[in-house]
Design an enzyme around this catalytic site. Structure first.
Site, PDB file in Angstrom:
ATOM      1  N   LYS A  22       0.831  -1.212   0.000  1.00 10.99           N
ATOM      2  CA  LYS A  22       0.000   0.000   0.000  1.00 10.99           C
ATOM      3  C   LYS A  22       0.860   1.254   0.000  1.00 10.99           C
ATOM      4  CE  LYS A  22      -1.785   1.636   3.931  1.00 10.99           C
ATOM      5  NZ  LYS A  22      -1.721   3.103   4.166  1.00 10.99           N
ATOM      6  N   ASN A  23       1.871   1.281   0.844  1.00 12.71           N
ATOM      7  CA  ASN A  23       2.665   2.490   1.010  1.00 12.71           C
ATOM      8  C   ASN A  23       3.609   2.757  -0.158  1.00 12.71           C
ATOM      9  OD1 ASN A  23       1.436   3.033   3.443  1.00 12.71           O
ATOM     10  ND2 ASN A  23       3.029   2.063   4.673  1.00 12.71           N
ATOM     11  N   CYS A 116      -5.371   7.912   9.811  1.00 16.27           N
ATOM     12  CA  CYS A 116      -5.380   7.289  11.129  1.00 16.27           C
ATOM     13  C   CYS A 116      -5.085   8.316  12.216  1.00 16.27           C
ATOM     14  CB  CYS A 116      -4.335   6.171  11.199  1.00 16.27           C
ATOM     15  SG  CYS A 116      -4.842   4.641  10.396  1.00 16.27           S
ATOM     16  N   ARG A 121       1.091  14.346  12.329  1.00 21.07           N
ATOM     17  CA  ARG A 121       1.979  14.124  11.189  1.00 21.07           C
ATOM     18  C   ARG A 121       1.943  15.396  10.347  1.00 21.07           C
ATOM     19  NH1 ARG A 121       0.637   8.000   9.165  1.00 21.07           N
ATOM     20  NH2 ARG A 121      -1.509   8.539   9.578  1.00 21.07           N
ATOM     21  N   ASP A 309       5.026   0.631  11.943  1.00 25.06           N
ATOM     22  CA  ASP A 309       3.835  -0.077  11.470  1.00 25.06           C
ATOM     23  C   ASP A 309       3.782  -1.532  11.927  1.00 25.06           C
ATOM     24  OD1 ASP A 309       2.775   2.120  10.280  1.00 25.06           O
ATOM     25  OD2 ASP A 309       3.151   1.513   8.218  1.00 25.06           O
ATOM     26  N   ARG A 401      -8.309  -0.660   4.752  1.00 21.13           N
ATOM     27  CA  ARG A 401      -7.418   0.346   4.179  1.00 21.13           C
ATOM     28  C   ARG A 401      -6.053  -0.236   3.854  1.00 21.13           C
ATOM     29  NH1 ARG A 401      -6.066   4.292   7.876  1.00 21.13           N
ATOM     30  NH2 ARG A 401      -4.997   5.225   6.109  1.00 21.13           N
TER      31      ARG A 401
END
Length: 421
Positions: A22-23, A116, A121, A309, A401
């Protein structure tokens, strides 16, 4: 709203195929904005965040076609340079459209993003970097409004940028912007994550001139335009680590397929410390566990350190492992929201500021719990898989997600998970 019902204490055995990251996929999809030509992508995971990005790009005018895990994007006729709040409120990665839009079109309006609730951030590093490249930026009605109209030819200008902290999305945003800037850009204190490298490799295929990927100094020589390309997204090392921990916690034997183990050394090393056997081969990592686990202490840090993560997942493991462990979170200041839910299942955890002390060796029991963010959700699934009885996990939209076909993949290797509305 969907829930997961998990009957625990089932040994997990078999093969699991790891999806695309995903990232890595999110910034690479957004990189399509840098070119008029066709960007063909493979190994794109089917996730809610990917669908959100598709909606965002489609609203801007990107043509998108897809089959299974492949996707083709053409950003020839961009009609809207505004990323509205409705499209970005669930996903912080949406800030990544700022750099490409500004670099190619000289203008962008991007709503301050959501995502999230794991702490602050800030986007100030993105903004300061683009301002160093000559952009004029202001915050107006909750939007970042940026322009290069005051610059020669209306184009960003290369600069030397020293980022105040390591930031993955900040590195990615500035790297994409620099690809079409005039002159050379040097990014100091850059993120080294494999997902950043994957984006860079895709940009190079598109004609970008980038050096230093995987180091803390990345240099980009701006070009007039980028072309189309074909690229396959790297595997998701966080998904892989989650399944590997699941095997460890359930005394199972699991082959994770589609992995480059060198990209997840810190995760593998920590798992080995718990006492599980790990066998690495060309594209497969096999985890064998007898269920007897030793608690391990971790401290999160940017790559190649231990990833934030994976912190919640290792905490779940430490609750049942023998011994006392200390988990220190150095990346985000609000990433222990899973603690109270694990305690509901019988865990013994005490939190003091950014450190959690876990007294392990507990038998977890099924309970009704609530997911608070993506990786917290994963930790609750892992706890439920090893717990006695039935666990109900609410608010699982977070899982969708970042984990592709989670219950299907787990059920294929012996878990008993049902999704209900």
């Amino acid at each position: 709203m969907d829930k997961l019902i998990i009957n625990g204490q089932k040994k997990l055995n078999g093969d699991v195929y790891i999806s695309g990251a995903k990232n890595a996929a999110l910034p690479i999809l957004i990189a399509s904005l840098l070119s008029k030509e066709e960007l063909k992508l493979k190994n794109v995971p089917n996730l809610f965040d990917i669908k959100t990005t598709e909606k965002l790009l489609f609203a801007m005018g990107v043509e998108i076609s897809k089959t299974d895990s492949s996707m083709t994007l053409i950003a020839r006729d961009i009609k809207d340079l505004h990323a509205t709040y409705d499209l970005v409120k669930t996903m912080r990665a949406s800030i990544l459209v700022l750099g490409p839009l500004l670099a190619r079109f000289g203008s962008a309006r991007v709503s301050l993003p959501g995502g999230c609730a794991i702490g602050s951030r800030p986007v100030d590093i993105h903004i300061k970097g683009l301002e160093a490249m000559g952009a004029s930026i202001k915050i107006e009605n909750g939007d970042i409004v940026a322009s290069t109209s005051g610059l020669p030819e209306g184009k960003l200008v290369g600069a030397e940028i020293s980022m105040s902290q390591v930031t993955v999305t900040g590195t990615e945003n500035l790297m994409m912007a620099a690809c079409l800037a005039k002159g050379k850009t040097k990014l100091k204190n850059s993120a080294k994550e494999p997902e950043v490298v994957d984006l860079g490799n895709c940009l190079i295929k598109m004609g970008a001139i980038i050096k230093g990927l995987g180091t803390d100094i990345i240099t980009i020589e701006g070009v007039e335009e980028l072309n189309g390309a074909e690229h396959s997204i790297i595997f998701d090392r966080i998904e892989a680590g989650t399944y590997m921990i699941a095997a460890a916690m359930t005394a199972g034997e699991l082959r994770c397929i589609g992995i480059e183990s060198g990209k997840m050394t810190s995760i593998i090393n920590k798992l080995r410390e718990t006492g599980v056997e790990i066998i690495e081969s060309d594209n497969t990592v096999t985890v064998k566990s007898n269920g007897i686990l030793k608690a391990v202490s971790i401290e999160t840090s940017p790559f190649p350190g231990f990833p934030t993560d994976m912190q919640a997942q290792f905490m779940a493991l430490n609750t049942i492992a023998e011994g006392v462990s200390e988990i220190k979170e150095t990346i985000f200041e609000n990433r222990f929201m899973h603690v109270q839910e694990l305690i509901r299942m019988g865990a013994d955890i005490e939190v003091n500021q950014n450190t959690a002390v876990v007294s392990g060796g507990k038998m977890l029991e099924g309970a009704s719990v609530m997911a608070t963010d993506l990786r917290a959700s994963a930790s609750l699934v892992l706890a439920a898989l090893s717990a006695k009885g039935t666990t109900v996990i609410d608010r699982i939209y977070h899982l969708d997600r970042g984990y592709e076909d989670l219950e299907k993949k787990f059920n294929q290797i012996g878990a008993q998970i049902e999704r209900v509305n």
